[in-house]
Write an enzyme that holds these catalytic residues in place. Structure first.
Site, PDB file in Angstrom:
ATOM      1  N   GLU A   1       0.793  -1.411   0.391  1.00 26.78           N
ATOM      2  CA  GLU A   1       0.229  -0.015  -0.002  1.00 26.78           C
ATOM      3  C   GLU A   1       1.089   1.107   0.298  1.00 26.78           C
ATOM      4  OE1 GLU A   1      -3.577  -0.298   2.458  1.00 26.78           O
ATOM      5  OE2 GLU A   1      -4.224   2.178   3.059  1.00 26.78           O
TER       6      GLU A   1
ATOM      7  N   LYS B   1      -8.120  -1.727  10.775  1.00 29.24           N
ATOM      8  CA  LYS B   1      -7.095  -1.918   9.683  1.00 29.24           C
ATOM      9  C   LYS B   1      -6.375  -0.659   9.883  1.00 29.24           C
ATOM     10  CE  LYS B   1      -6.222  -2.225   4.887  1.00 29.24           C
ATOM     11  NZ  LYS B   1      -5.516  -1.023   4.172  1.00 29.24           N
TER      12      LYS B   1
ATOM     13  N   ASP C   1       4.577 -14.365  12.164  1.00 28.69           N
ATOM     14  CA  ASP C   1       3.267 -15.368  11.301  1.00 28.69           C
ATOM     15  C   ASP C   1       2.030 -13.845  11.673  1.00 28.69           C
ATOM     16  OD1 ASP C   1       0.784 -16.752  11.092  1.00 28.69           O
ATOM     17  OD2 ASP C   1       0.954 -17.890  12.096  1.00 28.69           O
TER      18      ASP C   1
ATOM     19  N   HIS D   1      -3.756  10.141  -0.145  1.00 30.24           N
ATOM     20  CA  HIS D   1      -3.182   8.452  -0.620  1.00 30.24           C
ATOM     21  C   HIS D   1      -2.897   8.989  -2.337  1.00 30.24           C
ATOM     22  CE1 HIS D   1      -5.661   5.729   1.533  1.00 30.24           C
ATOM     23  NE2 HIS D   1      -4.429   5.731   2.453  1.00 30.24           N
TER      24      HIS D   1
END
Ligand code: MEV
Length: 429
Positions: free
Chosen positions: A82, A267, A283, A381
């Site tokens: 991202e 998130k 992990d 963004h």
């Protein structure tokens, strides 16, 4: 202090960035060479890591700067696809460093193993038997993995839980064993121990073993990061420090109250956490699963972080989540880039890595909320996405910079515009 080497880091070429890290003594010459060579896994290693290996899947690893955590400076490796994640983390960390940095608090590093029983004929009898054999259970668990005991860790607590029957499930009796896994993530250690005690527990309780496995809901391995930011550092564009603080607090309240928002809020936190978990060979599915379960611990899914007003009017932030990462074991020791990440961070223990990762999560959350309640998320963004769009349109070399810069000036930034900008650049040259 190495800050001067890092000014306008994002504007440097990759070669200049590696040189800056070298000059700042953050990396050694061997690592600089490694970075130039783009370290990949050897085919032999890749083939031994998984079954049916065909090729490798690459993602960029970058460095987030300006992290001051428990009075120590860190350059944080992050692996992400991202575009805006690393820029946002660095920019938040810079503000928070000026405000004194992150402070962290870590619980002991204990993993929980579960032995689940079904068809227990007499629950009261079974619970009594288990309670009077706690020491024997711990001994059997530790006998199954003597090396962790030798190093000072091992199983040290037993708990029992009765899971009542529901419309869709029978009653289960569950034995929980807490294991100090020291520097490892501990899945293999715990699983070995749980399988080793299963038949003993079956004999004690006269129930039937359903399964023996660790729980990724690592509530005995919690990490907390906090920070406190004065209003003077919160001011942004036309927004006063007070306005930004109050809006961030409201954003935090909204994510506490609404699961739809909490999911996106968390998130954003995981954008930072996963990227560093991945870079350090850990992990990330385990961390993701534990984080979201912890977010729902009250019975409703809520935000993992809290932003509130400090007594002196500053903005105070805190983030807590389970962080059962490892510093050794698993693929960490054999993955050359995970090894590089540890050297870049210059960390010495799993606890120190936990401190870094939870701080990255809080930084990422601060950056996202600050953007959301001020200029909106798209400005930052799309600025970074412009380069990806340019590449998707077929740009290469100096065409990328041209197309990205021109794209940012457009009212509608999309692939079609990128293609037409690229064509006009090609015609001009
Ligand atoms: C995007 O990857 C993450 C954000 O949506 C997080 C948030 O909304 O808090 C920006």
């Amino acid at each position: 202090m190495t800050h001067s080497h890092f000014s306008e880091f994002y504007k440097k070429t990759k070669v200049e960035r590696i040189k800056a890290l070298l000059d700042a003594k953050v990396i050694q010459i061997e690592d600089a060479l490694l970075l130039f060579e783009n370290p990949a896994l050897s085919d032999q290693l890749a083939d031994n890591m998984i079954e049916n290996q065909l090729t490798q899947y690459s993602l960029p690893l970058g460095v987030a700067l300006h992290f001051l955590i428990d009075n120590q400076t860190y350059q944080v490796p992050m692996v992400t696809e991202e575009p805006s994640v690393i820029a946002a983390a660095s920019s938040a960390a810079k503000v928070i460093a000026q405000a004194g940095g992150f402070k962290t608090h870590l619980s002991e590093r204990k993993m929980i193993g579960q032995v689940a029983l079904k068809d227990v004929p007499n629950l009261a009898f079974a619970l009594e038997e288990l309670a009077s054999h706690k020491v024997a259970i711990l001994e059997k668990a530790n006998d199954a993995h003597p090396s962790i005991v030798k190093r000072g860790g091992g199983a040290d607590k037993v708990e029992f839980r009765t899971i009542p029957a529901t419309e869709h499930s029978p009653t289960f009796l569950v034995v929980h064993v807490h294991v100090n896994v020291l520097e490892a993530m501990g899945a293999n250690i715990v699983n070995t121990m749980m399988e080793a005690i299963a038949s003993f527990i079956e004999n004690l309780t006269h129930g039937k073993i359903l399964m023996s496995i660790l729980s990724n809901y690592a509530t005995e391995c919690l990490a907390t990061a906090t920070c406190q930011i004065p209003l003077s550092l919160l001011k942004r564009g036309e927004y006063s420090g007070e306005e930004v603080r109050d809006a961030l607090i409201e954003a935090s309240q909204f994510a506490y109250a609404d699961p739809y928002r909490a999911t996106t809020h968390n998130k954003g936190i995981m954008n930072g956490i996963d990227a560093t978990v991945l870079a350090t060979g850990n992990d990330w599915r385990a961390i993701e699963a534990g984080a979201h379960a912890y977010a729902a611990k009250s019975g409703q899914y809520r935000s993992l972080s809290v932003w509130e007003k400090a007594d002196n009017g500053d903005l105070k932030g805190s983030l807590t989540l389970p962080l059962p990462i490892g510093f050794v074991g698993g693929s960490i020791g054999i993955h050359p880039t995970a090894q590089f990440s540890q050297r870049l961070l210059s960390i010495k223990s799993a606890k120190e890595l936990e401190s870094v990762i939870v701080s990255v999560g809080l930084a990422q959350n601060f950056a996202a909320l600050r953007a959301l309640v001020t200029e909106g998320i798209q400005k930052g963004h799309m600025g970074l996405q412009a380069r990806s769009l340019a590449i998707s349109a077929g740009a290469s070399g100096n065409e990328i910079e041209y197309v990205a810069t021109e794209l940012k000036k457009q009212t509608h930034m999309n692939l079609e515009t990128a293609v037409s900008l690229l064509n006009s650049f090609k015609q001009m040259n």
